[in-house]
Design an enzyme around this catalytic site. Structure first.
Site, PDB file in Angstrom:
ATOM      1  N   THR A 152     -14.957 -34.401 -25.718  1.00  0.00           N
ATOM      2  CA  THR A 152     -15.429 -33.036 -25.883  1.00  0.00           C
ATOM      3  C   THR A 152     -15.400 -32.648 -27.359  1.00  0.00           C
ATOM      4  OG1 THR A 152     -14.522 -32.464 -23.725  1.00  0.00           O
ATOM      5  CG2 THR A 152     -15.071 -30.636 -25.183  1.00  0.00           C
ATOM      6  N   TRP A 166     -18.159 -34.357 -29.167  1.00  0.00           N
ATOM      7  CA  TRP A 166     -19.463 -33.794 -28.821  1.00  0.00           C
ATOM      8  C   TRP A 166     -19.841 -32.664 -29.794  1.00  0.00           C
ATOM      9  CZ3 TRP A 166     -21.301 -28.958 -27.517  1.00  0.00           C
ATOM     10  CH2 TRP A 166     -22.587 -28.923 -26.976  1.00  0.00           C
ATOM     11  N   HIS A 167     -18.830 -31.930 -30.269  1.00  0.00           N
ATOM     12  CA  HIS A 167     -19.096 -30.772 -31.132  1.00  0.00           C
ATOM     13  C   HIS A 167     -19.578 -31.150 -32.521  1.00  0.00           C
ATOM     14  CE1 HIS A 167     -17.043 -28.628 -27.934  1.00  0.00           C
ATOM     15  NE2 HIS A 167     -17.599 -27.538 -28.408  1.00  0.00           N
ATOM     16  N   GLY A 168     -19.358 -32.386 -32.910  1.00  0.00           N
ATOM     17  CA  GLY A 168     -19.859 -32.780 -34.214  1.00  0.00           C
ATOM     18  C   GLY A 168     -19.283 -34.120 -34.616  1.00  0.00           C
TER      19      GLY A 168
END
Lengths: 382, 469
Positions: free
Chosen positions: B317, B320-322
């Site tokens: 997770t 996924w954000h960067g």
């Protein structure tokens, strides 16, 4: 009833979305923004290449932003809304309590290298001038920006850049004779509760310039002019700082301070190499435009030679920016000839102009501190 | 194109609504697809090809899996794995390749050149949406979509294309085939859109000024209070920015006849981090739960395995954000907290008064945002030092006081606005007076739309004053 209000809400929503676009299309097309002093974006070219690279899309964004209807009013709404919720600044402008709009600047707005270079060019020139006509007759008078002179009006805990102090210290260290430098900051700060700067413009007022003039004359041991009367020539001036946020709680007053020698002047302008003669240091027509500060001398030009109403035969070379324009009326009292040189608009070498002069009694450099630090024309003094 | 731009609000959106509702029902998905492609072309037009490839890939995979004999599990599974690998592979190449090379270089002292691939806008969102489709087809929860226009409209649908929420295929499956938009839907869509636009333009964009200014400040001018103010501002900014976008997406979906699921549920009111993650970016945590956590075994294979699963899911997770290690750290940070809560903390929190749980949660997610925000900070080490009371300027300083005075009202509005207080208040006062409520909503739409547009225009106002002063 409830349903009717719902339908009305939908209508309002759609009207807002559609109306902006439709009025923008119907509205007239401007190419230049009077308030922003810049060309507005043109409609982007549509080619396969520009569309594939996204340049057309970006261009369309810019075009729409620049030409949207009620653009200036939108800026006003945004400034007002921000002021209402207690924000102290908008678009780099402090909104101060008594109607003063004060532009802020920060250390990062300046390049120390550039400052050093400007100081070097200026001090070399001034030292040379002082050697030839005596250091009492050569002065550098620096006018602080509003944010420095009116520090007491700034919002609580607002910070100001001290770059101007850095620059002045450097100037002092490079000058052969310290008396050449006059710091108008101290003089103006003493009068900071008077109307010495326009509330909506970055310039000082005629009154501020009068205090500056008096400090200058004192340092040169010259007699000071007397102001016989004064007239408010405009009471609805909104200047450059207003333009940045499109909001001003109060308008400014432009006051003309009457000095007898300022009447009947003969002026010779050098406009892009062509000579133009005028007979009034005040440009009445400027009062009908947005740039009402141009009332003084009609704006900035490379060289303006003034033959004043004074008959003492003395000549002054004034190297200046726009702040000097409203000091000219007072200076006419002390000099029969004033040659104003604005390095930014100069078409020929300044030394040609100086060599043409029969005599030079005084050289005064009159700059706003902030703009002097950012000016890129000082090398012309080499 | 972004929702909070003038071209979107006064050209794209009205034109889309007009064309969409003029056309008969059967052309509406085609219309949606066409305008969505135009919408997408505002970023990197060339990446439309990538998106089209992704559409084709998943469309074909869906059909193939549906057509395969339901009994031949191995073949169906092979098809699924192939599709997932290609999807993840694309995401990896376009989002994580340089990050991987950079990390490799750092670890082994190598100097392999970076590829400098620009991140295709929205790729993380649409790839996840597409995968939800293929996996659900494999699980026989939905049927493969034979109509490529419908399927392409689902993947490219502009309301959620670039910033979510991640709408799973099964949520909109039936509406893709047939939907009708009632007057009430359209009305609720408008209200929701206006709420979102106001959150983004009036609050997030303005509060962003604080973070932006402090994030660019050199360490010798930082104080501890300034660094924490930046983190607080970021905490508010990211909520209003992101939930504002989701509100606009959900609102526009409704205007077009779709009902997306909620993405935020006042997360800052949570009493534990476990609860926080049920209320923050719900569509993402749902996705990871459904397609990673459960397949890994979830909590069905013993507590040890469950903790490892939590660790895997939250690290992913974060990533996924960067493509940056601080996001991995951020995910890991939450994994540790969630594990602690699972082991004993949650039981403790349930026993003590709510206020402590809330305070603990606030502290936990604010620290979380500090880690998250590091990506955007110019002088990271100096900033972290300042946060840890090692600032050059000490704890308090004048500039922080100035920012607090200047932005105080906005910060208070934002804090209250991030809770359910305004909603509960309006229900308390207006639930028995429906007409009055509608009148309020009417004024709200008129004022917020007008002022938001004014703010957007004023952002582009760029006076150039000194060429002739």
């Amino acid at each position: 009833m409830e349903k009717k209000v719902k339908v009305l809400t939908i209508i309002i929503f759609l009207v807002i979305l559609f109306a902006v676009g439709i009025f923008t299309i119907l509205g007239g097309r401007k190419t230049y923004s009077e308030f922003e002093k810049r060309k507005l974006a043109a409609f982007p070219k549509v080619t396969k290449d520009t569309v594939l690279k996204g340049e057309f899309q970006k261009g369309l964004d810019d075009f729409l932003n620049d030409h949207v209807v009620f653009r200036d009013q939108c800026v006003t709404v945004s400034s007002l809304a921000n002021k209402m919720i207690g924000k102290k600044e908008q678009n780099g402008v402090y909104m101060c309590d008594d109607g003063y709009l004060i532009e802020k600047y920060e250390d990062k707005d300046f390049d120390k290298k550039e400052i050093k270079e400007n100081v070097r060019c200026l001090t070399r020139f001034v030292n040379m001038a002082a050697d030839s006509i005596g250091s009492k007759n050569v002065k550098i008078a620096l006018i602080p920006s509003k944010v420095n002179a009116l520090e007491s009006k700034l919002p609580l805990y607002a910070s100001t850049s001290k770059m101007n102090e850095y620059m002045k210290d450097m100037l002092k260290s490079k000058l052969k004779n310290q008396e050449v430098l006059i710091d108008l900051g101290d003089t103006l700060k003493e009068h900071s509760d008077e109307y010495i700067y326009y509330k909506t413009d970055h310039h000082w007022t005629g009154l501020g310039a009068l205090y500056g003039y008096q400090a200058l004359m004192k340092s040169m041991d010259l007699e000071m002019c007397t102001v016989s009367s004064k007239t408010d020539v405009s009471t609805n001036f909104r200047g450059t700082t207003f333009n940045k946020i499109h909001y001003a709680p109060q308008k400014d007053i432009i006051t003309k301070y009457d000095v007898s020698t300022a009447e009947n002047c003969e002026l010779e302008y050098d406009i892009s190499g062509d000579k133009e003669l005028r007979d009034n240091i005040y440009d009445e027509s400027a009062l009908d435009t947005e740039d009402k500060y141009n009332y003084f001398l009609g704006g900035n030009y490379g060289v303006i030679k003034i033959h004043t109403g004074c008959t003492n035969g003395k000549s002054l070379v004034l190297i200046k920016d726009s702040f000097a324009n409203c000091m000219i009326p007072y200076l006419t009292y002390n000099y029969e000839n004033i040659v104003m040189v604005d390095l930014r608009y100069l078409n020929s070498s300044i030394f040609d102009t100086l060599n043409e002069m029969e005599q030079i009694d005084s050289v005064v450099v009159l700059f706003n501190e902030e703009k002097f630090m950012q000016d890129s024309h000082l090398w012309l003094l080499e | 194109m972004v929702f909070s731009s003038l071209i979107f609000l006064v050209v794209f959106l009205p034109a889309t609504l007009l064309i969409y509702y003029i056309l008969p029902d059967r052309f509406r998905n085609l219309c949606l697809l066409a305008v969505s492609l135009i919408f997408y072309s505002w970023g990197e037009p060339i990446y439309i090809l990538l998106m089209l490839f992704s559409i084709l890939l998943n469309y074909i995979s869906g059909i193939l899996i549906t057509r395969t004999d339901p009994q031949s599990t191995a073949k169906r599974r092979a098809l699924l794995i192939a599709a997932v690998v290609i999807n993840v592979g694309l995401l990896f190449v376009f989002k994580y390749a340089d990050f991987t090379i950079g990390t490799y270089n750092l670890l082994f002292g190598k100097h392999i050149e970076l590829l400098n691939i620009a991140l295709p806008i929205g790729i993380s969102f649409y790839t996840f949406q597409a995968m939800s489709y293929v996996i659900d087809v494999y699980r026989k929860e939905v049927k493969g979509n034979k109509n490529i226009i419908n399927f392409a409209a689902y993947i490219t649908m502009f309301p959620q294309l670039i910033a979510g929420p991640i709408v799973r295929y099964k949520t909109v499956e039936s509406e893709l085939r047939e939907r009708k938009c009632t007057l009430d839907d359209f009305y609720q869509g408008i209200i929701r859109f206006t709420v979102g636009l106001g959150k983004k333009v009036l609050i997030a964009n303005n509060i962003a000024v604080i973070f932006k200014e402090i994030a660019g400040t050199s360490p010798d001018k930082l104080s501890t209070s300034m660094a924490w103010l930046a983190v607080l501002a970021f905490t508010l900014q990211i909520y209003f920015d992101f939930s504002g976008y989701s509100d606009m997406a959900i609102g526009m979906g409704r205007m077009l006849g779709f009902h997306f699921l909620e993405n935020f549920d006042y997360p800052y009111e949570s009493k534990s981090i476990t609860e926080f993650w049920r209320r923050w970016h719900i569509s993402l945590s749902t996705w990871f739960r459904e397609y990673v956590y459960y397949p890994l075994g979830g909590n069905r294979k013993g507590i040890k395995r469950q903790l490892i699963n939590i660790l895997i899911v939250w690290t992913l997770t974060g990533l996924w954000h960067g493509a940056s290690w601080n996001f991995v750290l951020w995910g890991f940070y939450y994994a540790v907290i969630l594990i602690l809560e699972k082991l004993f903390l949650k039981k403790v929190l349930d026993k003590i008064p709510n206020i402590f749980g809330r305070l603990y949660t606030i502290i936990a997610f604010v620290i979380g945002w500090a880690i998250f925000a590091l990506d955007d900070i110019s002088y990271r080490t100096g900033f972290v030092k300042a946060l840890l009371f090692q600032a050059k300027q000490g704890i308090l300083d004048k500039h922080t006081a100035y920012l607090l005075i200047s932005f105080g009202v906005l910060i208070v509005i934002a804090i209250i606005g991030s809770t359910s207080i305004p909603k509960r208040l309006s229900e308390l006062l207006l639930s028995k007076k429906p007409t009055l409520r509608r009148v309020f909503e009417l004024l709200f739409v008129a004022v917020v739309m007008t002022v938001s547009i004014a703010f957007i225009v004023s952002d582009s106002y760029n006076p150039f004053l000194y060429f002739r002063f």
